[in-house]
Scaffold this motif. Structure first.
Motif, short mmCIF file in Angstrom:
data_model
loop_
_atom_site.label_atom_id
_atom_site.label_comp_id
_atom_site.label_asym_id
_atom_site.label_seq_id
_atom_site.Cartn_x
_atom_site.Cartn_y
_atom_site.Cartn_z
N GLN A 185 0.84 -1.21 0.00
CA GLN A 185 0.00 0.00 0.00
C GLN A 185 0.87 1.26 0.00
OE1 GLN A 185 -2.40 2.13 -0.81
NE2 GLN A 185 -3.85 0.64 0.05
N LYS A 220 -8.72 1.01 -2.42
CA LYS A 220 -8.69 0.00 -1.37
C LYS A 220 -8.66 0.62 0.02
CE LYS A 220 -6.64 -4.44 -0.20
NZ LYS A 220 -7.93 -5.15 -0.39
N ILE A 221 -7.79 1.59 0.22
CA ILE A 221 -7.70 2.17 1.56
C ILE A 221 -8.93 3.00 1.88
CG2 ILE A 221 -6.41 4.27 0.91
CD1 ILE A 221 -4.76 3.72 3.57
N LYS A 223 -12.00 2.33 0.80
CA LYS A 223 -13.03 1.34 1.13
C LYS A 223 -12.82 0.79 2.54
CE LYS A 223 -15.55 0.25 -2.73
NZ LYS A 223 -16.97 -0.11 -2.83
N GLU A 224 -11.58 0.53 2.89
CA GLU A 224 -11.28 0.00 4.22
C GLU A 224 -11.67 0.99 5.32
OE1 GLU A 224 -7.47 -2.84 2.93
OE2 GLU A 224 -7.13 -0.88 3.87
N ASN A 225 -11.79 2.25 4.94
CA ASN A 225 -12.15 3.27 5.93
C ASN A 225 -13.57 3.78 5.75
OD1 ASN A 225 -9.70 4.15 7.76
ND2 ASN A 225 -8.85 3.65 5.75
#
Length: 237
Positions: A185, A220-221, A223-225
């Motif tokens: 990442q 991705k990051i 969505k993860e948050n």
């Protein structure tokens, strides 16, 4: 009242004659920044394009409405479903490559204004809660003097929402497609922004879509948050 105002094209520096009139003054007609010849050298993406990445589809490199690159992304459970759709404005031809190089690497900030009409028009047709520029690392931004994606947004008359910061890595242009895909990442959230994006539709903005790795890492990051749907707009594909 009608007259010609002589200015210069931002891209080629040739004379740019713009007709002015009472009508254009009162209706605030959008002024031109580049000449007709330079406009014609910007190639809009046309025809049958991949429904995710906007790549112009060729019969031997597609399956249904997807290109093979996006099929590979979507078949990987680590990356599947992260990026709903990317819209790219132009083909990355030799002319645009040179303009972006002057803008991005040689510090010619004013060139961003030449893309204003097309970026502003595209943004008007897209629904989103936050317009998020792809960030540079502090080291890369210091080298260039500005973030080119933020410049393009600002010169188009909108305000960027900086949700991400970037971890300094080797230049993406030096990496192969495989190297880009398998990077760890490269982004991190700006902590105070995390509560603001729950369920929100995010529009990422970048200058060039190459492999899609940068946009998917950012997606991705986010969505993860807690982000909801994620789309992207890029100048070139």
């Amino acid at each position: 009242m009608n007259w010609l105002a002589s200015e210069h094209c931002l891209f080629c520096h040739g004379e740019l004659e713009t007709a002015a009139s009472w009508r254009s003054v009162f209706l605030k007609t959008e002024r031109e920044y580049i000449c007709g010849n330079c406009k014609n050298r910007l190639e809009p993406l046309k025809g049958d394009t991949c429904r995710i990445c906007s790549k112009v589809l060729e019969a031997e490199f597609r399956k249904g409405s997807l290109c093979y690159d996006c099929i590979r992304w979507e078949e990987d459970p680590h990356w599947s479903g992260l990026l709903s759709q990317n819209i790219s404005l132009y083909r990355y031809n030799d002319f645009l490559k040179e303009i972006i190089a002057r803008f991005k690497y040689r510090g010619d900030y004013v060139l961003a204004r030449g893309f204003k009409p097309d970026i502003a028009s595209a943004l008007k047709s897209m629904l989103f809660d936050c317009l998020v520029p792809i960030p540079l690392s502090p080291e890369r931004q210091y080298e260039r003097g500005f973030n080119q994606t933020e410049a393009l947004i600002l010169e188009s008359g909108l305000a960027p929402t900086p949700l991400l910061s970037r971890i300094h890595t080797e230049k993406q242009s030096k990496k192969s497609r495989t190297d880009r895909i398998h990077l760890s990442q490269v982004f991190q959230m700006i902590p105070e922004k995390i509560p603001d994006i729950n369920g929100k539709t995010i529009l990422l903005f970048d200058d060039i879509y190459t492999t899609g790795s940068t946009l998917r890492h950012a997606s991705k990051i986010l969505k993860e948050n807690g982000a909801g749907s994620i789309y992207s707009l890029t100048l070139a594909r």
